[in-house]
Scaffold this active site. Structure first.
Site, PDB file in Angstrom:
ATOM      1  N   SER A   1       7.612 -11.426 -41.562  1.00  0.00           N
ATOM      2  CA  SER A   1       8.710 -12.015 -40.803  1.00  0.00           C
ATOM      3  C   SER A   1       9.892 -12.384 -41.695  1.00  0.00           C
ATOM      4  CB  SER A   1       8.196 -13.228 -40.021  1.00  0.00           C
ATOM      5  OG  SER A   1       9.103 -13.608 -39.026  1.00  0.00           O
TER       6      SER A   1
ATOM      7  N   ASP B   1      18.204  -3.003 -48.829  1.00  0.00           N
ATOM      8  CA  ASP B   1      19.222  -2.143 -48.231  1.00  0.00           C
ATOM      9  C   ASP B   1      20.568  -2.273 -48.932  1.00  0.00           C
ATOM     10  OD1 ASP B   1      17.259  -1.393 -46.527  1.00  0.00           O
ATOM     11  OD2 ASP B   1      18.234  -2.083 -44.677  1.00  0.00           O
TER      12      ASP B   1
ATOM     13  N   LYS C   1       5.913  -7.673 -39.400  1.00  0.00           N
ATOM     14  CA  LYS C   1       6.240  -8.473 -38.214  1.00  0.00           C
ATOM     15  C   LYS C   1       7.756  -8.466 -38.041  1.00  0.00           C
ATOM     16  CE  LYS C   1       5.921 -13.032 -36.068  1.00  0.00           C
ATOM     17  NZ  LYS C   1       7.372 -13.259 -35.930  1.00  0.00           N
TER      18      LYS C   1
END
Length: 446
Positions: free
Chosen positions: A289, A300, A314
């Site tokens: 999470s 990224d 998750k």
């Protein structure tokens, strides 16, 4: 009882009244199903062998309904709300373990470091089959949490089954106040820092900012190892703010749900001054999470090298919706996406450099089969990844298995860094990589 059924049926129908009820077969089916539910409740009340508690039966029906959706939606009693407030504010009383339901069995996701569960050697993937000799098979997640928590200093006995054990073992733990110290830090060498974020609670960003300031006072920061292993998540806004500390611009995470208010984009802000040094972020199968949000954003934006093993996967957001008399609904309302638009739901984040954890100096652990770490994709009724509609590829599974199966060995005192480095091959590799990145950055500046 009849009045209760009438109010229940009318109330539910009012909640679900659609704009075009007459034109929708699905809407007509809902009304018919509600009538069936009311009829079943009436028959139970009239004919069940023992007199029933209607509220208890209805609560069971609600839990069953939510359990059919996904593993993270749940009904919360007023007591559950109080526990949630304690947990996010920084402490609770219990044994210190993150749990979930896997294949109908109460299963450990990760122990919280320095707690009774951690000291007793509980591992990710351990099945908790009994609590105080009571079978957990029929317990909801909230019921199990209540039984594990309790008054400080009182014992609780859990029966644990592990893959390599011939039979379950009883472990008695003493409940204690679990201070959720979410940020710990030290120096690996002058200028090279190690920061562990174990969860995301109300003070996490503040504590991390203070840690960075203190490290900066000692030496100019040349590089940071950010340890997110076994971090099960927590507050979404804190995960976003943690990522924001290390980024000057760009999207951190976006969320998408059915309602307009669930369509959100969180972006980084310039000015924190912590974006000018190399980073390595450590993750594993217990990283879930919020920790996946941070790792995904750093990956990224090429802000950090992600190292370790594939994460939990998750990729959903839960919202607390209030109900009468202080109860509430924890409902999955959105999925989150990394800056590149990737959903990691049930797939996880694959590290840039995959390094399984080995138990150096612990030959017994290496000779016996390790406990299997669970991930989101292993949970019943988990949401599928809507981008591919498929589960992770076989290749992705293989790259993550080795490291996730052996739980990270925790030290109670993070400043025993020399001892930690001896036993933690992932940290060793991260530190070596970090120094290489720092040298490369220094040469480029020249």
């Amino acid at each position: 009882m009849k009045r209760l059924l009438t109010l229940l049926l009318v109330g539910l129908c009012c909640i679900w009244t659609p704009a075009h009820a007459d034109d929708s077969k699905q809407d007509r089916d809902i009304y018919r199903d509600l009538e069936t539910f009311a009829n079943v409740l009436t028959l139970i009340q009239q004919y069940y062998v023992d007199e029933i508690d209607s509220n208890k039966v209805i609560t069971g029906a609600i839990n069953g309904m939510l359990g059919s959706l996904d593993p993270h939606s749940a009904y919360m009693t007023p007591e559950d709300f109080k526990d949630l407030e304690e947990e996010t504010s920084g402490s609770f009383t219990g044994i210190g373990i993150e749990i979930s339901i896997r294949d109908g069995v109460l299963t450990a996701v990760a122990p919280i470091e320095g707690t009774p569960a951690d000291r007793q050697g509980i591992k990710s993937g351990d099945q908790i089959v009994r609590i105080n000799n009571e079978l957990t098979k029929t317990m909801t997640l909230m019921e199990a949490i209540k039984k594990l928590r309790g008054v400080k200093g009182t014992p609780v006995t859990i029966t644990v089954h592990r893959q390599e054990w011939k039979e379950p073992k009883d472990l008695t733990l003493i409940r204690e106040a679990i201070p959720l110290v979410s940020v710990r830090y030290t120096e690996l060498e002058p200028g090279f820092s190690y920061i562990r974020v174990s969860n995301f609670q109300a003070t996490t960003t503040k504590d991390l900012r203070n840690a960075l300031k203190n490290l900066k006072k000692k030496h100019r920061i040349l590089g940071v190892v950010l340890d997110l292993r076994n971090n099960p998540g927590g507050l979404l806004d804190q995960a976003v703010k943690v990522a924001d500390l290390f980024l000057d611009k760009g999207v951190i995470v976006s969320t998408k749900g059915r309602n307009k208010e669930e369509q959100m984009v969180f972006e980084a802000h310039p000015g924190d001054g912590y974006s000018d040094f190399p980073m390595v972020a450590l993750v594993n199968g217990g990283s879930a999470s919020g920790s996946e949000i941070v790792a995904g954003a750093l990956r990224d934006h090429k802000r950090a090298v992600i190292m370790g093993t594939i994460t939990f996967g998750k990729g959903s957001v839960q919202t607390i919706l209030p109900l009468p008399e202080g109860a509430g609904l924890r409902l999955t309302t959105a999925k989150y996406y990394t800056p590149n638009g990737e959903s990691i739901q049930a797939t996880g984040i694959k590290p840039d450099i995959v390094i399984p954890l080995t138990s150096q100096g612990d030959t017994a652990a290496l000779q016996s089969p390790p406990a299997k770490t669970i991930r989101e994709k292993d949970l019943p009724h988990h949401l599928e990844n809507d981008k591919s509609g498929k589960k992770p590829s076989e290749a992705a599974d293989k790259t993550g298995d080795g490291g996730d199966e052996e739980e990270l060995r925790q030290m109670e005192d993070i400043h025993q860094i020399a001892k930690r480095m001896e036993q933690d091959n992932q940290l060793q590799a991260a530190f070596t990589t970090l120094k290489g990145l720092a040298r490369s950055a220094g040469q480029q500046q020249k």
